[in-house]
Design a protein around this motif. Sequence first.
Motif, PDB file in Angstrom:
ATOM      1  N   ARG A   1       0.826  -1.202   0.000  1.00 33.52           N
ATOM      2  CA  ARG A   1       0.000   0.000   0.000  1.00 33.52           C
ATOM      3  C   ARG A   1       0.862   1.254   0.000  1.00 33.52           C
ATOM      4  O   ARG A   1       0.517   2.259  -0.638  1.00 33.52           O
ATOM      5  N   ALA A   2       1.987   1.232   0.703  1.00 32.92           N
ATOM      6  CA  ALA A   2       2.879   2.390   0.692  1.00 32.92           C
ATOM      7  C   ALA A   2       3.351   2.700  -0.721  1.00 32.92           C
ATOM      8  O   ALA A   2       3.371   3.858  -1.158  1.00 32.92           O
TER       9      ALA A   2
ATOM     10  N   LEU B   1       0.303   6.397  -6.970  1.00 27.47           N
ATOM     11  CA  LEU B   1      -0.897   7.170  -7.298  1.00 27.47           C
ATOM     12  C   LEU B   1      -0.603   8.672  -7.302  1.00 27.47           C
ATOM     13  O   LEU B   1      -1.049   9.400  -8.189  1.00 27.47           O
ATOM     14  N   ALA B   2       0.137   9.142  -6.289  1.00 27.81           N
ATOM     15  CA  ALA B   2       0.481  10.562  -6.254  1.00 27.81           C
ATOM     16  C   ALA B   2       1.413  10.928  -7.402  1.00 27.81           C
ATOM     17  O   ALA B   2       1.290  11.995  -8.008  1.00 27.81           O
ATOM     18  N   LEU B   3       2.332  10.024  -7.721  1.00 26.52           N
ATOM     19  CA  LEU B   3       3.298  10.293  -8.776  1.00 26.52           C
ATOM     20  C   LEU B   3       2.620  10.440 -10.129  1.00 26.52           C
ATOM     21  O   LEU B   3       2.881  11.389 -10.870  1.00 26.52           O
ATOM     22  N   VAL B   4       1.707   9.547 -10.452  1.00 25.76           N
ATOM     23  CA  VAL B   4       1.066   9.592 -11.762  1.00 25.76           C
ATOM     24  C   VAL B   4       0.093  10.758 -11.872  1.00 25.76           C
ATOM     25  O   VAL B   4      -0.200  11.234 -12.966  1.00 25.76           O
ATOM     26  N   ALA B   5      -0.405  11.241 -10.706  1.00 29.34           N
ATOM     27  CA  ALA B   5      -1.330  12.380 -10.738  1.00 29.34           C
ATOM     28  C   ALA B   5      -0.610  13.712 -10.652  1.00 29.34           C
ATOM     29  O   ALA B   5      -1.242  14.759 -10.652  1.00 29.34           O
TER      30      ALA B   5
ATOM     31  N   GLY C   1     -10.148   4.751  -3.189  1.00 27.81           N
ATOM     32  CA  GLY C   1     -10.612   4.316  -1.880  1.00 27.81           C
ATOM     33  C   GLY C   1      -9.496   3.936  -0.929  1.00 27.81           C
ATOM     34  O   GLY C   1      -9.718   3.808   0.281  1.00 27.81           O
ATOM     35  N   ASP C   2      -8.288   3.743  -1.439  1.00 30.69           N
ATOM     36  CA  ASP C   2      -7.141   3.373  -0.599  1.00 30.69           C
ATOM     37  C   ASP C   2      -6.285   4.573  -0.219  1.00 30.69           C
ATOM     38  O   ASP C   2      -5.282   4.416   0.483  1.00 30.69           O
TER      39      ASP C   2
ATOM     40  N   ALA D   1      -4.347  12.201  -0.962  1.00 27.88           N
ATOM     41  CA  ALA D   1      -5.475  12.855  -1.628  1.00 27.88           C
ATOM     42  C   ALA D   1      -5.231  14.356  -1.751  1.00 27.88           C
ATOM     43  O   ALA D   1      -5.489  14.957  -2.806  1.00 27.88           O
ATOM     44  N   GLY D   2      -4.711  14.976  -0.697  1.00 23.75           N
ATOM     45  CA  GLY D   2      -4.423  16.409  -0.744  1.00 23.75           C
ATOM     46  C   GLY D   2      -3.351  16.755  -1.749  1.00 23.75           C
ATOM     47  O   GLY D   2      -3.435  17.766  -2.448  1.00 23.75           O
TER      48      GLY D   2
END
Length: 816
Positions: free
Chosen positions: A509-510, A516-520, A630-631, A637-638
């Motif tokens: 999960r880490a 997720l943050a990197l691709v966004a 959801g994870d 998210a911020g």
Amino acid sequence: MTDRYLCIHGHFYQPPRENPWLDAIETQASAYPYHDWNQRITRECYGPNTRARVHDGDGHILTLINNYARMSFDFGPTLLSYLEMAHPWIYEQILDADRMSLERFEGHGNALAQVYSHIIMPLATTRDKLTQIRWGLADFRRRFGRPAEGMWLSETAVDMETLSLMAGEGVRFTILSPAQAGSVRPLSGSGGEGPWQDVKGEKIDPTRAYRVFLNEDGSSFIDVFFYHGPISRAVAYEKLLSSGEAFLGRIRDTFGSFEDGPALVSLATDGESYGHHFKFGDLALAWLFHHLEEGDDMELMNYGLFLEKFPPQDEVMIVENSSWSCAHGVERWRGDCGCSVGRRQDWNQAWRAPLREGLDWLNLELSGIFEERGGRLFKDPWGARDDYIQVFSDPTPIARDGLVRDHAKGTLRPEEEMEAFRLLECQRMALYMFTSCGWFFDDISGLEPVQVLKYAARAIDLARPWAERDLEAGLMEYLAMAMSNLSEYGDGKRVYDMEVRPARVDPSRAVALHGLALVAGGVSGTEGLFSRAVRSGTVQRLEGENGEALMGVAQVMEVGTGLESTRTFLALRRRGAGLACLVGLAGKDAPGLEPEKAVRLVKQALKSSLGEAEEVIFAHWSGVRRYGAGDLIPDTAGAILEGILMGLDSLGRDYLREHEALLDELFSLPSERKAPGSTVPEDLLPAFLASELDRLFSVDEEELRIKDTRLEVLAARAKEPGLVLDSRRMGKRAGEYLWRKMDRLASQPALAPIKNIIGVLDLAEVLGLSPDLWECQNMFYDLYTKPAFVAGLGPELSRKFHDLGRRLGFLVRPPS
């Protein structure tokens, strides 16, 4: 000379707030606009007391003083660990204050130690009490460079065994509530042992020190100060800090209420009273100290010096199992005694008993595992635990090697060494799960009970390889009996399911959160949270007609134990859709998908759909798991939301088609998982304006051009009817910008930075913002009180510099 002395003690403490799987503090939405409560209270209290303002009658700042150098204080070791990393300048000011007090008070420092993780000592096992004392003393010695004379007990909760253990470790004195004194009599050397006099009900004279004998022959003892109850309560509950003069007057009236002779009026208060619980409480304290130093018949004193000059003449018997914040002894931390914070008549705290019983049971199980497994590795497992403070407070290879060298039975194989530190880390979590705040407040669903349950869950995870039964299931049996006052939670088991389980961040999960943050495009916002846990190597960016993907391998290190693992990840971003990250094992643990083959397959899939890319991976990749919105945790998210907003380049709505689905995902997260402030707006104009101002206040240009068309547009839009800017956040960001500009002025004195600072203050007025000027004022004061700096400015620059001082609120003399 005087025989009237004053000592104000501040107990500064916050519970440990780290996610125990990351050893980092996540965003706490209730602390907004700050990242978390530690950060917020640091700004409101811990920082301001290092540079407290003294004002004149017209509100101008006359001088700044370090309150800690004038008051007795203790800081929770876990709080100091946070300050050391997150606010090193404030941390150093606290240490400096103790050094200054050593000079002021004839070698006796103001700082006291604290039992390490703020547990209720009478409810702890003997073994846990001893470790808490030893950890607290070792931490103090490392930070302050001297042994502690005194030690603060959590909630002043006390029993004779605790006092005996403290004395055995070299502690000379502690501080208790006057309600904790039972009876007194003169010491045998000061007039003979007379009959015991009952002083229950706060009838003891709190202006002197007392001695508690700990054995029959009187060879072991510890001294005790009892604080002045009425004034300490007035500080906490009666708004006494609303006026420095009223504060001083109340203290002055107290002298004369007790016997003649040297008298110490001693107050013990929550340190957070001085600026956090009571805004400007730090100013009232500073005014009092400044007034006394200007000349008064009352003299500041600390406990160590008073004890040297006026040793005890009386013996005291304490009230066993008592505390300062529970009228029922220590029942607040194990039962429904009636003590509460909110005082809602329809609520109860019956949940406290099963929570205490469940964690006591778990602690016993974990202790058995530690003794059995640790006994195979360590000569003395409990001695190794006592010395573990040297490792987790300074996690270097040298510290780890030293502990193994001193405590291992022999040469440990690498897997045995990893087991040793896993066991020790499990014990650290077991001690943290008894942090007193877990029982202090009114419902088991609160931040503090959830936090102690997170530590319990982490301890369970660490002990799982050696547990003969399911420890989590065993704990759930107790939590099912801990009924919440909130129907949406029901009981402690559901609290655990809703709040604790989602906080677990395993290696996969880490890596997923990182990907997720990197691709966004928002990874910068999460680097601090994962900086010690995740290291990604080469990352390949693959683009197609329907989106993009990032593919790479990441190394994950488990904080605390040092266990390393490797994961492969594929982060996917769909155009007009949301995010996904696939994480699986890597290397020899993941046969079946070679990196080169994976790249070819993903490139091919991106030409059609990202759904096909996922199918390809699931078909060829071993141990893969999918993660989505959801994870996310709030910090991730911020960071993603901020990345989207900062990437916009106009006030139009063209971005909606690109980001609408992703924004919907972020805004639809449960409230506790959202980034603070991310409520669903009808449009994103307020957030966009805030991000634009963020961008302006983040630039490193020498001068922010206040009259630029862009700023005029922003100012005009900010005044649109019905549009509410987040003034707290923007005031904070403006303050950070001003501090950077003041820092530049310090190193490169020139007109431009001064004009720039004044221009930003003008802009803040136009936008209706109140910039946080604390750091900027501190730096101005430092420069203003350096004659060499002021003398080197020259006439024109000096006049402008003094104008800036007046604009920042100082009473400054005109330049000569």
